[in-house]
Scaffold this motif. Structure first.
Motif, PDB file in Angstrom:
ATOM      1  N   ALA A 146      43.647  -3.306  19.465  1.00  0.00           N
ATOM      2  CA  ALA A 146      43.958  -1.936  19.033  1.00  0.00           C
ATOM      3  C   ALA A 146      44.203  -1.850  17.530  1.00  0.00           C
ATOM      4  O   ALA A 146      44.275  -0.742  16.987  1.00  0.00           O
ATOM      5  CB  ALA A 146      45.183  -1.419  19.791  1.00  0.00           C
ATOM      6  N   VAL A 147      44.326  -2.993  16.818  1.00  0.00           N
ATOM      7  CA  VAL A 147      44.619  -2.936  15.371  1.00  0.00           C
ATOM      8  C   VAL A 147      43.641  -2.040  14.622  1.00  0.00           C
ATOM      9  O   VAL A 147      44.052  -1.122  13.900  1.00  0.00           O
ATOM     10  CB  VAL A 147      44.691  -4.365  14.764  1.00  0.00           C
ATOM     11  N   PRO A 148      42.302  -2.232  14.753  1.00  0.00           N
ATOM     12  CA  PRO A 148      41.400  -1.375  13.964  1.00  0.00           C
ATOM     13  C   PRO A 148      41.366   0.083  14.423  1.00  0.00           C
ATOM     14  O   PRO A 148      40.877   0.937  13.689  1.00  0.00           O
ATOM     15  CB  PRO A 148      40.021  -2.027  14.147  1.00  0.00           C
ATOM     16  N   LEU A 149      41.879   0.383  15.638  1.00  0.00           N
ATOM     17  CA  LEU A 149      41.886   1.781  16.107  1.00  0.00           C
ATOM     18  C   LEU A 149      42.941   2.616  15.382  1.00  0.00           C
ATOM     19  O   LEU A 149      42.785   3.823  15.240  1.00  0.00           O
ATOM     20  CB  LEU A 149      42.187   1.847  17.607  1.00  0.00           C
ATOM     21  N   THR A 150      44.042   1.980  14.976  1.00  0.00           N
ATOM     22  CA  THR A 150      45.181   2.679  14.354  1.00  0.00           C
ATOM     23  C   THR A 150      45.507   3.997  15.079  1.00  0.00           C
ATOM     24  O   THR A 150      45.606   5.064  14.475  1.00  0.00           O
ATOM     25  CB  THR A 150      44.934   2.937  12.845  1.00  0.00           C
ATOM     26  N   GLY A 174      41.642  -7.395  24.304  1.00  0.00           N
ATOM     27  CA  GLY A 174      41.431  -5.972  24.562  1.00  0.00           C
ATOM     28  C   GLY A 174      42.345  -5.563  25.704  1.00  0.00           C
ATOM     29  O   GLY A 174      43.458  -6.075  25.839  1.00  0.00           O
ATOM     30  N   ARG A 175      41.871  -4.644  26.556  1.00  0.00           N
ATOM     31  CA  ARG A 175      42.708  -4.183  27.668  1.00  0.00           C
ATOM     32  C   ARG A 175      42.776  -5.213  28.776  1.00  0.00           C
ATOM     33  O   ARG A 175      41.756  -5.530  29.383  1.00  0.00           O
ATOM     34  CB  ARG A 175      42.177  -2.880  28.223  1.00  0.00           C
ATOM     35  N   VAL A 176      43.965  -5.736  29.029  1.00  0.00           N
ATOM     36  CA  VAL A 176      44.129  -6.788  30.024  1.00  0.00           C
ATOM     37  C   VAL A 176      45.120  -6.298  31.085  1.00  0.00           C
ATOM     38  O   VAL A 176      46.142  -5.685  30.750  1.00  0.00           O
ATOM     39  CB  VAL A 176      44.669  -8.080  29.355  1.00  0.00           C
ATOM     40  N   VAL A 177      44.798  -6.562  32.338  1.00  0.00           N
ATOM     41  CA  VAL A 177      45.660  -6.111  33.433  1.00  0.00           C
ATOM     42  C   VAL A 177      46.872  -7.047  33.522  1.00  0.00           C
ATOM     43  O   VAL A 177      46.763  -8.185  33.979  1.00  0.00           O
ATOM     44  CB  VAL A 177      44.884  -6.102  34.773  1.00  0.00           C
ATOM     45  N   THR A 202      35.823   2.142  31.965  1.00  0.00           N
ATOM     46  CA  THR A 202      34.404   2.515  31.960  1.00  0.00           C
ATOM     47  C   THR A 202      33.811   2.381  30.563  1.00  0.00           C
ATOM     48  O   THR A 202      32.605   2.418  30.380  1.00  0.00           O
ATOM     49  CB  THR A 202      34.205   3.966  32.444  1.00  0.00           C
ATOM     50  N   THR A 203      34.696   2.248  29.536  1.00  0.00           N
ATOM     51  CA  THR A 203      34.198   2.101  28.163  1.00  0.00           C
ATOM     52  C   THR A 203      34.028   0.635  27.763  1.00  0.00           C
ATOM     53  O   THR A 203      33.697   0.348  26.618  1.00  0.00           O
ATOM     54  CB  THR A 203      35.154   2.778  27.159  1.00  0.00           C
ATOM     55  N   VAL A 204      34.260  -0.282  28.682  1.00  0.00           N
ATOM     56  CA  VAL A 204      34.114  -1.710  28.340  1.00  0.00           C
ATOM     57  C   VAL A 204      32.654  -2.119  28.568  1.00  0.00           C
ATOM     58  O   VAL A 204      32.161  -2.059  29.694  1.00  0.00           O
ATOM     59  CB  VAL A 204      35.028  -2.593  29.231  1.00  0.00           C
ATOM     60  N   PRO A 205      31.941  -2.525  27.512  1.00  0.00           N
ATOM     61  CA  PRO A 205      30.522  -2.882  27.684  1.00  0.00           C
ATOM     62  C   PRO A 205      30.293  -3.907  28.784  1.00  0.00           C
ATOM     63  O   PRO A 205      29.301  -3.815  29.506  1.00  0.00           O
ATOM     64  CB  PRO A 205      30.130  -3.418  26.303  1.00  0.00           C
ATOM     65  N   LEU A 206      31.180  -4.869  28.938  1.00  0.00           N
ATOM     66  CA  LEU A 206      30.977  -5.857  30.000  1.00  0.00           C
ATOM     67  C   LEU A 206      31.440  -5.341  31.370  1.00  0.00           C
ATOM     68  O   LEU A 206      31.404  -6.088  32.353  1.00  0.00           O
ATOM     69  CB  LEU A 206      31.653  -7.188  29.654  1.00  0.00           C
ATOM     70  N   GLY A 207      31.890  -4.090  31.437  1.00  0.00           N
ATOM     71  CA  GLY A 207      32.037  -3.408  32.713  1.00  0.00           C
ATOM     72  C   GLY A 207      33.296  -3.683  33.514  1.00  0.00           C
ATOM     73  O   GLY A 207      33.409  -3.256  34.664  1.00  0.00           O
ATOM     74  N   ARG A 208      34.267  -4.351  32.923  1.00  0.00           N
ATOM     75  CA  ARG A 208      35.522  -4.553  33.657  1.00  0.00           C
ATOM     76  C   ARG A 208      36.662  -4.754  32.666  1.00  0.00           C
ATOM     77  O   ARG A 208      36.444  -5.099  31.500  1.00  0.00           O
ATOM     78  CB  ARG A 208      35.432  -5.761  34.588  1.00  0.00           C
ATOM     79  N   GLU A 209      37.895  -4.532  33.172  1.00  0.00           N
ATOM     80  CA  GLU A 209      39.074  -4.833  32.369  1.00  0.00           C
ATOM     81  C   GLU A 209      39.261  -6.333  32.309  1.00  0.00           C
ATOM     82  O   GLU A 209      38.744  -7.073  33.148  1.00  0.00           O
ATOM     83  CB  GLU A 209      40.313  -4.241  33.034  1.00  0.00           C
ATOM     84  N   GLY A 210      40.032  -6.771  31.323  1.00  0.00           N
ATOM     85  CA  GLY A 210      40.303  -8.198  31.210  1.00  0.00           C
ATOM     86  C   GLY A 210      41.393  -8.637  32.169  1.00  0.00           C
ATOM     87  O   GLY A 210      42.253  -7.850  32.570  1.00  0.00           O
ATOM     88  N   GLN A 211      41.349  -9.893  32.517  1.00  0.00           N
ATOM     89  CA  GLN A 211      42.397 -10.522  33.314  1.00  0.00           C
ATOM     90  C   GLN A 211      43.123 -11.535  32.428  1.00  0.00           C
ATOM     91  O   GLN A 211      42.533 -12.067  31.480  1.00  0.00           O
ATOM     92  CB  GLN A 211      41.786 -11.232  34.539  1.00  0.00           C
ATOM     93  N   ASP A 263      37.604  -8.997  24.445  1.00  0.00           N
ATOM     94  CA  ASP A 263      37.824  -7.603  24.860  1.00  0.00           C
ATOM     95  C   ASP A 263      36.639  -7.018  25.625  1.00  0.00           C
ATOM     96  O   ASP A 263      36.522  -5.793  25.742  1.00  0.00           O
ATOM     97  CB  ASP A 263      38.126  -6.725  23.632  1.00  0.00           C
ATOM     98  N   GLY A 264      35.736  -7.865  26.120  1.00  0.00           N
ATOM     99  CA  GLY A 264      34.570  -7.349  26.836  1.00  0.00           C
ATOM    100  C   GLY A 264      33.634  -6.562  25.943  1.00  0.00           C
ATOM    101  O   GLY A 264      32.754  -5.846  26.434  1.00  0.00           O
ATOM    102  N   GLY A 265      33.821  -6.653  24.624  1.00  0.00           N
ATOM    103  CA  GLY A 265      32.937  -5.963  23.677  1.00  0.00           C
ATOM    104  C   GLY A 265      33.366  -4.554  23.343  1.00  0.00           C
ATOM    105  O   GLY A 265      32.645  -3.815  22.676  1.00  0.00           O
ATOM    106  N   GLU A 266      34.584  -4.155  23.786  1.00  0.00           N
ATOM    107  CA  GLU A 266      34.944  -2.740  23.736  1.00  0.00           C
ATOM    108  C   GLU A 266      35.377  -2.195  22.373  1.00  0.00           C
ATOM    109  O   GLU A 266      34.957  -1.107  21.981  1.00  0.00           O
ATOM    110  CB  GLU A 266      36.084  -2.483  24.739  1.00  0.00           C
ATOM    111  N   PHE A 267      36.225  -2.917  21.672  1.00  0.00           N
ATOM    112  CA  PHE A 267      36.915  -2.305  20.530  1.00  0.00           C
ATOM    113  C   PHE A 267      36.129  -2.473  19.234  1.00  0.00           C
ATOM    114  O   PHE A 267      35.328  -3.414  19.104  1.00  0.00           O
ATOM    115  CB  PHE A 267      38.308  -2.938  20.373  1.00  0.00           C
ATOM    116  N   PRO A 268      36.387  -1.579  18.246  1.00  0.00           N
ATOM    117  CA  PRO A 268      35.726  -1.765  16.949  1.00  0.00           C
ATOM    118  C   PRO A 268      36.222  -3.047  16.304  1.00  0.00           C
ATOM    119  O   PRO A 268      37.344  -3.478  16.562  1.00  0.00           O
ATOM    120  CB  PRO A 268      36.182  -0.556  16.122  1.00  0.00           C
ATOM    121  N   ARG A 269      35.383  -3.679  15.512  1.00  0.00           N
ATOM    122  CA  ARG A 269      35.798  -4.886  14.801  1.00  0.00           C
ATOM    123  C   ARG A 269      36.274  -4.457  13.427  1.00  0.00           C
ATOM    124  O   ARG A 269      35.570  -3.732  12.726  1.00  0.00           O
ATOM    125  CB  ARG A 269      34.637  -5.883  14.682  1.00  0.00           C
ATOM    126  N   GLY A 270      37.460  -4.914  13.058  1.00  0.00           N
ATOM    127  CA  GLY A 270      37.986  -4.391  11.820  1.00  0.00           C
ATOM    128  C   GLY A 270      38.296  -5.391  10.796  1.00  0.00           C
ATOM    129  O   GLY A 270      38.881  -5.158   9.814  1.00  0.00           O
TER     130      GLY A 270
END
Ligand code: NAP
Length: 256
Positions: free
Chosen positions: A145-149, A187-190, A213-222, A249-256
């Motif tokens: 989430a750092v680059p999302l601010t 990224g988003r981890v359960v 649904t926004t995770v390119p690899l199609g699932r949340e992280g474990q 992060d399954g490819g989801e977040f912007p790289r900052g």
């Protein structure tokens, strides 16, 4: 139980002494389990012991938001393990607010203490021993989430941004001593903490909450997805890796 071997039938981290902060649940518990499976001796810490604590690790109760808490953990770890080869600074938490002006002063300080200064303090207490032995591996846990601010989390992401910056500098300082310092960025981890934070965020009037649904690899992280990356970085397989930030992060977040 998964046994992580090095190809010659020996457990890969046999003889290594590890401290993992925040190992009572979530990502930290998965890291503790994988380190134990790989043969390491492990001390872990949180404020409270839980039933989800992995068996086989020594538990030390402490609040890492204070210098006294970090000192208590460092002292107990040295007593139990005699020294530290692997340090995983994982304890952390995010609490969303309606926006930056809603974040009280104490909360900014609290987030800096937990998500940034806890690592700085613990590193400074345990790296002298690593310098003497001329080896060690440190992993800091940041957030994608750092680059999302994102405004509800600015106190959290600012603290983790500081952690990433500090981690890169510490790597330069400690490289001559054979100590490697890296960051793993989930990224988003359960996890219990991750789910609680996202529920609090959903109750705020602060725009859409991301979902898997926004995770390119199609699932949340474990938690084990993150622990796999940590285990790589603390092992000899990463002996030429320092000053890196491994985003998981399954490819989801912007790289900052
Ligand atoms: N889950 C995600 O989606 C996600 C995403 C990006 C980054 N991260 C990062 O990953 C790390 C682990 O998160 P998680 O999701 O596994 O969280 P979690 O399920 O809430 O686990 C957090 C761990 O840290 C400990 N901890 C919290 N506050 C502490 C304090 N003041 N002193 C000592 N220990 C403390 C907790 O135990 P006690 O509460 O008993 O102290 C627990 O063991 C954190 O640094 C977090 O920022 C998580």
């Amino acid at each position: 139980m998964t046994t992580i071997e090095n190809g010659s039938g020996t457990r890969e981290l046999a003889g290594k002494r590890a401290l993992v902060t925040g190992g009572s649940r979530g990502i930290g518990a998965a890291v503790v389990r994988q380190l134990l499976d790989a043969g390491a001796e492990v001390v872990t810490t949180a404020r409270t012991a839980t039933s989800t604590m992995p068996e086989g690790a020594t538990f030390v109760a402490a609040d890492l938001r204070t210098r006294a808490g970090a000192e208590a953990v460092a002292t107990a770890t040295r007593e139990v393990l005699g020294g530290v080869d692997i340090l995983v600074d994982n304890a952390g938490a995010a609490r969303p607010y309606q926006g930056t002006s809603a974040i009280p002063d104490e909360e900014w300080q609290d987030q800096l203490d937990l998500n940034y200064l806890a690592s700085v303090r613990l590193d400074s207490l345990l790296t002298p021993g690593m310098r003497e032995q001329r080896s060690g591996a440190i992993v800091h846990i940041s957030t994608a989430a750092v680059p999302l601010t994102t405004p509800p989390f600015l106190h959290y992401t600012a603290a983790k941004a500081a952690l990433e910056n500090y981690s890169r500098g510490l790597a330069l300082e400690l490289a001559p001593f054979g100590i490697r310092v890296n960051t793993v960025t989930p990224g988003r981890v359960v996890t219990p903490g991750g789910e609680a934070t996202r529920e609090q965020w959903a109750r705020l009037d602060s725009g859409p909450v991301l979902d898997h649904t926004t995770v390119p690899l199609g699932r949340e992280g474990q938690p084990d997805d993150i622990a796999n990356a940590v285990l790589f970085l603390v092992s000899d397989r990463a002996s030429w890796v320092t000053r890196s930030n491994l985003v998981v992060d399954g490819g989801e977040f912007p790289r900052g």
